[in-house]
Design an enzyme around this catalytic site. Structure first.
Site, PDB file in Angstrom:
ATOM      1  N   TYR A 277     -10.527  53.775  11.359  1.00  0.00           N
ATOM      2  CA  TYR A 277     -10.873  52.831  10.304  1.00  0.00           C
ATOM      3  C   TYR A 277     -10.641  53.446   8.943  1.00  0.00           C
ATOM      4  O   TYR A 277     -10.363  54.637   8.823  1.00  0.00           O
ATOM      5  CB  TYR A 277     -12.327  52.367  10.455  1.00  0.00           C
ATOM      6  CG  TYR A 277     -13.376  53.367  10.027  1.00  0.00           C
ATOM      7  CD1 TYR A 277     -13.639  54.501  10.796  1.00  0.00           C
ATOM      8  CD2 TYR A 277     -14.112  53.188   8.858  1.00  0.00           C
ATOM      9  CE1 TYR A 277     -14.606  55.418  10.411  1.00  0.00           C
ATOM     10  CE2 TYR A 277     -15.086  54.104   8.471  1.00  0.00           C
ATOM     11  CZ  TYR A 277     -15.325  55.214   9.244  1.00  0.00           C
ATOM     12  OH  TYR A 277     -16.275  56.121   8.845  1.00  0.00           O
TER      13      TYR A 277
ATOM     14  N   LYS B  32     -10.291  59.699  11.110  1.00  0.00           N
ATOM     15  CA  LYS B  32     -11.352  58.757  10.752  1.00  0.00           C
ATOM     16  C   LYS B  32     -11.606  57.824  11.937  1.00  0.00           C
ATOM     17  O   LYS B  32     -11.236  56.643  11.935  1.00  0.00           O
ATOM     18  CB  LYS B  32     -10.985  57.988   9.475  1.00  0.00           C
ATOM     19  CG  LYS B  32     -12.208  57.444   8.753  1.00  0.00           C
ATOM     20  CD  LYS B  32     -11.915  57.155   7.304  1.00  0.00           C
ATOM     21  CE  LYS B  32     -13.003  56.341   6.633  1.00  0.00           C
ATOM     22  NZ  LYS B  32     -14.331  56.942   6.682  1.00  0.00           N
TER      23      LYS B  32
ATOM     24  N   GLU C 126     -20.399  68.325   5.997  1.00  0.00           N
ATOM     25  CA  GLU C 126     -20.292  67.182   5.075  1.00  0.00           C
ATOM     26  C   GLU C 126     -21.470  66.248   5.310  1.00  0.00           C
ATOM     27  O   GLU C 126     -22.322  66.503   6.161  1.00  0.00           O
ATOM     28  CB  GLU C 126     -18.965  66.445   5.269  1.00  0.00           C
ATOM     29  CG  GLU C 126     -18.763  65.907   6.676  1.00  0.00           C
ATOM     30  CD  GLU C 126     -17.362  65.335   6.907  1.00  0.00           C
ATOM     31  OE1 GLU C 126     -16.758  64.820   5.947  1.00  0.00           O
ATOM     32  OE2 GLU C 126     -16.895  65.385   8.058  1.00  0.00           O
TER      33      GLU C 126
ATOM     34  N   LEU D  12     -13.829  65.300   7.348  1.00  0.00           N
ATOM     35  CA  LEU D  12     -12.895  64.230   6.993  1.00  0.00           C
ATOM     36  C   LEU D  12     -12.291  64.559   5.623  1.00  0.00           C
ATOM     37  O   LEU D  12     -13.031  64.947   4.714  1.00  0.00           O
ATOM     38  CB  LEU D  12     -13.651  62.898   6.908  1.00  0.00           C
ATOM     39  CG  LEU D  12     -12.752  61.702   6.608  1.00  0.00           C
ATOM     40  CD1 LEU D  12     -12.030  61.259   7.876  1.00  0.00           C
ATOM     41  CD2 LEU D  12     -13.543  60.540   6.036  1.00  0.00           C
TER      42      LEU D  12
ATOM     43  N   ARG E  48     -10.326  47.785  31.603  1.00  0.00           N
ATOM     44  CA  ARG E  48     -10.894  49.100  31.322  1.00  0.00           C
ATOM     45  C   ARG E  48     -10.269  50.178  32.207  1.00  0.00           C
ATOM     46  O   ARG E  48     -10.383  50.148  33.428  1.00  0.00           O
ATOM     47  CB  ARG E  48     -12.417  49.094  31.518  1.00  0.00           C
ATOM     48  CG  ARG E  48     -13.056  50.416  31.048  1.00  0.00           C
ATOM     49  CD  ARG E  48     -14.560  50.420  31.223  1.00  0.00           C
ATOM     50  NE  ARG E  48     -15.148  51.636  30.672  1.00  0.00           N
ATOM     51  CZ  ARG E  48     -15.148  52.824  31.299  1.00  0.00           C
ATOM     52  NH1 ARG E  48     -14.608  52.924  32.500  1.00  0.00           N
ATOM     53  NH2 ARG E  48     -15.692  53.886  30.724  1.00  0.00           N
TER      54      ARG E  48
ATOM     55  N   ARG F 190      -4.085  58.025   4.563  1.00  0.00           N
ATOM     56  CA  ARG F 190      -4.985  58.624   5.556  1.00  0.00           C
ATOM     57  C   ARG F 190      -5.019  57.771   6.823  1.00  0.00           C
ATOM     58  O   ARG F 190      -5.073  58.295   7.943  1.00  0.00           O
ATOM     59  CB  ARG F 190      -6.393  58.797   4.973  1.00  0.00           C
ATOM     60  CG  ARG F 190      -7.339  59.499   5.948  1.00  0.00           C
ATOM     61  CD  ARG F 190      -8.679  59.840   5.308  1.00  0.00           C
ATOM     62  NE  ARG F 190      -9.427  58.640   4.950  1.00  0.00           N
ATOM     63  CZ  ARG F 190     -10.561  58.651   4.267  1.00  0.00           C
ATOM     64  NH1 ARG F 190     -11.089  59.788   3.851  1.00  0.00           N
ATOM     65  NH2 ARG F 190     -11.186  57.520   3.977  1.00  0.00           N
TER      66      ARG F 190
HETATM   67  N1  PMP Z   1     -17.035  62.312   5.304  1.00  0.00           N
HETATM   68  C1  PMP Z   1     -17.385  61.394   6.207  1.00  0.00           C
HETATM   69  C2  PMP Z   1     -17.864  61.829   7.546  1.00  0.00           C
HETATM   70  C3  PMP Z   1     -17.284  60.017   5.891  1.00  0.00           C
HETATM   71  O1  PMP Z   1     -17.618  59.091   6.812  1.00  0.00           O
HETATM   72  C4  PMP Z   1     -16.863  59.630   4.606  1.00  0.00           C
HETATM   73  C5  PMP Z   1     -16.803  58.181   4.206  1.00  0.00           C
HETATM   74  N2  PMP Z   1     -16.019  57.421   5.022  1.00  0.00           N
HETATM   75  C6  PMP Z   1     -16.504  60.629   3.692  1.00  0.00           C
HETATM   76  C7  PMP Z   1     -16.606  61.960   4.069  1.00  0.00           C
HETATM   77  C8  PMP Z   1     -16.007  60.286   2.332  1.00  0.00           C
HETATM   78  O2  PMP Z   1     -14.664  59.899   2.375  1.00  0.00           O
HETATM   79  P1  PMP Z   1     -14.063  58.855   1.337  1.00  0.00           P
HETATM   80  O3  PMP Z   1     -14.226  59.491  -0.015  1.00  0.00           O
HETATM   81  O4  PMP Z   1     -12.644  58.734   1.722  1.00  0.00           O
HETATM   82  O5  PMP Z   1     -14.843  57.609   1.479  1.00  0.00           O
END
Ligand code: PMP
Length: 287
Positions: free
Chosen positions: A33, A147, A179, A204, A100, A52
């Site tokens: 996503y 993602k 993070e 990410l 499935r 991305r």
């Molecule tokens: N880390 C994680 C695990 C996230 O889910 C997100 C938000 N989607 C971010 C960092 C921040 O990324 P972005 O600035 O691209 O929203």
């Protein structure tokens, strides 16, 4: 204005947008996503989000159903149909619908969904006053650079944070902050430099992080791309998070310990302003 969502090429009322129970996103979390911020009706950093997305799809071997210009046109159309000026656009691609079975199905089209969520970003209590975070163990898989829609670890981490009176969870591995549950994590040292974990499979690659790093360099702020421990964060002068749906948000406490003087710090405030300015600058937005 009533809400309109996107499903496989059609703009529909939410109650008409139905996905079969055999969708692999539903059964296996087999999909990826993106989330894009919208301000003044414009998508922020959309090219980078689509880049991305292309990478996430490639990594899990799903063919990208649209070109970058097709994606942009569909996203802008959805924002327009919902009359959204400020908020968040969510888009998701799964491997599609099939009986499935773990192996990739052959000849199946991916399922594409998008929706918008109107919300304030520019002026919120969190942005003005800062938020509390708590640390939790990072219980995710090894490919956090993708993602993935598999977000169970983050659902549990963020719920734990909420139950402890905080607004975000900082995930920790081997003593180092990776993070936030849905955001990138930053601290500011007492000497005034920004510390952020370098990109790797452990986090990410945040799009807001990327823009923020560019803006800080242009502003002459010293950057240290390295890991930082929870103890270093407790002792930091400032802390903040970034994400597409919140931009830059000050953090004023971690695990109940006050950060700095317990108020949003000057460097965080400056970076938030710079980011807002950039987001509002039509020349760099997606239109
Ligand atoms: N880390 C994680 C695990 C996230 O889910 C997100 C938000 N989607 C971010 C960092 C921040 O990324 P972005 O600035 O691209 O929203």
């Amino acid at each position: 204005m009533s809400r309109i969502v996107f499903l496989n090429g059609s703009f529909l009322p939410p109650e008409e947008a139905k996905v079969p129970i055999m969708d692999r996103g539903f059964l296996f979390s087999d999909g990826v996503y993106e989330g894009v911020g919208v301000i003044d009706g414009r998508l922020v950093d959309n090219e980078a989000h689509l880049e991305r997305l292309e990478r996430s799809l490639r990594e899990i071997r799903i063919d990208n159903p649209y070109s970058r210009s097709e994606w942009t046109r569909l996203e802008q159309e959805l924002v327009r149909r919902n009359g959204m000026t400020e908020g968040f656009l969510y888009l998701q691609v799964t491997r599609g619908v099939a009986e499935r079975d773990f192996f990739f199905p052959q000849g199946v089209a991916p399922t594409v969904t998008m929706f918008t969520q109107a919300k304030a970003i520019a002026d919120t209590p969190a942005a003005r006053d800062g938020i509390a975070v708590v640390t939790v163990p990072d219980r995710r898989w090894e490919r956090r650079d993708i993602k993935s829609i598999s977000l169970l670890a983050q659902v549990l981490a963020k719920q734990e944070a909420r139950e402890k009176g905080a607004q975000e969870a900082w995930m920790v591995e081997d003593g180092y902050v990776t993070e936030g549950g849905s955001s990138s994590a930053f601290i500011v040292t007492k000497a005034g430099s920004i510390v952020v974990r370098p990109l790797s499979n452990a986090i990410l690659p945040g799009i807001t992080r990327q823009s923020l790093l560019r803006l800080s360099r242009e502003d002459g702020i010293v950057l240290e791309e390295r890991r930082f421990t929870v103890e270093e964060a407790y002792d930091a002068a400032e802390a903040f998070l970034t994400s597409a749906s919140n931009f830059v948000v000050p953090i004023v406490s971690i695990d109940g310990r006050r950060i700095g003087d317990g108020k949003p710090g000057p460097i965080t405030k400056r970076l938030r302003e710079l980011y807002l300015q950039m987001a509002r600058e039509p020349a760099v937005a997606a239109e």
